[in-house]
Design an enzyme around this catalytic site. Structure first.
Site, mmCIF file in Angstrom:
data_model
loop_
_atom_site.group_PDB
_atom_site.id
_atom_site.type_symbol
_atom_site.label_atom_id
_atom_site.label_comp_id
_atom_site.label_asym_id
_atom_site.label_seq_id
_atom_site.Cartn_x
_atom_site.Cartn_y
_atom_site.Cartn_z
ATOM 1 N N SER A 32 1.048 -1.152 -0.129
ATOM 2 C CA SER A 32 0.171 -0.030 -0.068
ATOM 3 C C SER A 32 1.025 1.049 0.095
ATOM 4 C CB SER A 32 -0.939 0.058 1.386
ATOM 5 O OG SER A 32 -1.480 1.423 1.509
ATOM 6 N N LYS A 57 -3.550 -21.591 8.523
ATOM 7 C CA LYS A 57 -3.531 -22.926 9.268
ATOM 8 C C LYS A 57 -3.751 -23.976 8.466
ATOM 9 C CE LYS A 57 -3.675 -22.076 14.011
ATOM 10 N NZ LYS A 57 -3.887 -20.667 14.292
ATOM 11 N N ASN A 84 -9.186 -21.568 13.882
ATOM 12 C CA ASN A 84 -8.884 -21.666 12.743
ATOM 13 C C ASN A 84 -8.409 -23.227 12.446
ATOM 14 O OD1 ASN A 84 -9.749 -19.326 11.625
ATOM 15 N ND2 ASN A 84 -7.882 -18.312 12.151
ATOM 16 N N TYR A 119 -17.170 -28.856 6.416
ATOM 17 C CA TYR A 119 -16.113 -29.428 5.646
ATOM 18 C C TYR A 119 -16.275 -31.043 6.155
ATOM 19 C CZ TYR A 119 -14.008 -24.940 5.010
ATOM 20 O OH TYR A 119 -13.802 -23.541 4.528
ATOM 21 N N GLY A 185 3.287 -20.510 18.254
ATOM 22 C CA GLY A 185 4.606 -20.490 17.567
ATOM 23 C C GLY A 185 4.964 -21.384 16.465
ATOM 24 N N SER A 308 -2.090 -13.106 9.185
ATOM 25 C CA SER A 308 -2.329 -14.730 9.310
ATOM 26 C C SER A 308 -3.839 -15.176 8.874
ATOM 27 C CB SER A 308 -1.705 -14.938 10.867
ATOM 28 O OG SER A 308 -2.574 -14.047 11.706
HETATM 29 C C1 LIG Z 1 -3.278 -19.866 14.969
HETATM 30 C C2 LIG Z 1 -3.197 -18.546 14.507
HETATM 31 C C3 LIG Z 1 -2.175 -17.570 14.959
HETATM 32 C C4 LIG Z 1 -1.099 -18.086 15.569
HETATM 33 O O1 LIG Z 1 -0.342 -18.993 15.230
HETATM 34 P P1 LIG Z 1 0.810 -20.033 15.986
HETATM 35 O O2 LIG Z 1 1.359 -20.935 15.004
HETATM 36 O O3 LIG Z 1 -0.186 -20.639 17.213
HETATM 37 O O4 LIG Z 1 1.793 -19.155 16.481
HETATM 38 C C5 LIG Z 1 -2.068 -16.273 14.635
HETATM 39 N N1 LIG Z 1 -2.861 -15.758 13.548
HETATM 40 C C6 LIG Z 1 -4.097 -16.627 13.281
HETATM 41 C C7 LIG Z 1 -5.153 -15.940 12.435
HETATM 42 C C8 LIG Z 1 -4.345 -18.011 13.559
HETATM 43 O O5 LIG Z 1 -5.388 -18.694 13.337
#
Ligand SMILES: *Cc1c(COP(=O)(O)O)cnc(C)c1O
Length: 323
Positions: A32, A57, A84, A119, A185, A308
């Site tokens: 951006s 995930k 997730n 699912y 982590g 994430s």
């Molecule tokens: C699970 C998750 C995290 C953290 O991931 P870890 O591998 O447990 O550190 C961060 N953001 C989202 C959206 C998640 O679903």
């Protein structure tokens, strides 16, 4: 006794990348101009909110399940999660034709239970105040011969999660620093393996909710620190402790840690919606919140942020932005 599997390496990340390629989305890397101008930093975002089931995930779950033996596939997988990871295991299992049992609190959001069932996952409800989900998961595994896939502390889960950063470095080149949301982590340790291999001078930071900085404390103390479940809107990072595998990699390969308050997460969430027109769940905002906070120090640098996930109920999204 089973022998403990080896600590994951970048080779495992490469293997995971090949296994997930036909199934996972190669998510976009976005920038951006307005965010760059405001922060005085060039920021590249790896957008896992666009991953299948809405978060990174899927990568780790699919990689772990695709390594099952034929017997393991027939018997099925079990996972415990209200978030997730549940959907990631259920979708991966469906794609691979593996029966999935997901242990979820009976008061889990209806939308999450519905998504997991859609699912093809079989949902087993438990009472989060009186029962221990890990115990239930282990009991189901023992009784029915299911394989338990934990949300982060598993070498093949870590390797799968590392593929997001691998794609980011392949596309964006060397970076000065990378900011990664930190719960248990899995994402951070996998990202650190990829950073070490692909951009060895890149500093890697884990970003945790201010309400519970167990990663930073664990590395400072030299052993895994367990905290009370942190009260934060970042529900994907309400983790009590790093795992043995994730701690090992994080202690060795991660440069440092930063924290973000709920108010800072909401500001980052607003930036994503305003400047990039994307919906990011609170936990997915940890990286940008840290970069906003550190903008003075990062001036003129090129930094990566892993977004994430994007799984937030729109009513909740609206009320967080209004607060
Ligand atoms: C699970 C998750 C995290 C953290 O991931 P870890 O591998 O447990 O550190 C961060 N953001 C989202 C959206 C998640 O679903």
């Amino acid at each position: 006794m089973h022998q403990m599997p080896q600590s994951p390496t970048y080779d495992d990340v490469q293997g995971a990348a090949a296994r997930i390629a036909p199934y996972a989305h190669r998510t976009p890397v976005l920038r951006s101009r307005l965010i760059d101008e405001r922060l005085g930093t060039q920021v590249v975002f790896k957008c896992e909110n666009f991953q299948r089931m809405g978060a990174f995930k899927f990568r780790g779950a699919f990689n772990a399940l695709s390594r099952f033996t034929p017997e393991q596939r027939r018997a099925g997988v079990v996972a415990y999660s209200s978030g997730n990871h549940a959907q990631a295991v259920a979708l991966s299992a469906q794609l691979l034709g593996i029966p999935a049992t997901i242990v979820m609190p009976h008061d889990a959001p209806a939308a999450k239970v519905a998504a997991t069932k859609a699912y093809g996952g079989q949902v087993v409800a438990y009472d989060r105040y009186t029962e221990d989900r890990e115990e239930i998961g282990r009991a189901l595994a023992a009784e029915r011969g299911l394989t338990l896939i934990p949300p982060y502390d598993h070498p093949q889960v870590i390797a799968g999660q590392g593929t997001a950063a691998k794609e980011l470095f392949e596309e964006a080149g060397d970076l000065d620093a990378l900011f990664v949301p930190l719960g248990g982590g899995g994402l951070l340790s996998g990202s650190a393996l990829s950073a070490k291999a692909l951009s060895p001078n890149c500093e890697v930071y884990g970003v945790e909710p201010e309400a519970g900085a167990k990663g930073e404390r664990s590395v400072r103390q030299g052993s895994v620190v367990r905290i009370d479940t942190p009260k934060t809107i970042a529900d994907g990072a309400q983790t009590q402790a790093l795992g043995a595998y994730t701690f090992d990699v994080i202690r060795r390969d991660v440069t440092g840690f930063h924290t973000a308050s709920d108010a800072e997460l909401v500001k980052a969430m607003r930036d994503f919606a305003t400047f990039m027109k994307i919906v990011v769940e609170p936990t997915g905002c940890l990286g940008l919140a840290a970069v906003r906070d550190l903008a003075g120090r990062l001036r003129g640098q090129r930094v990566g942020v892993i977004i994430s996930g994007g799984n937030v109920d729109l009513d909740r999204f609206a009320s967080l932005l209004a607060s």
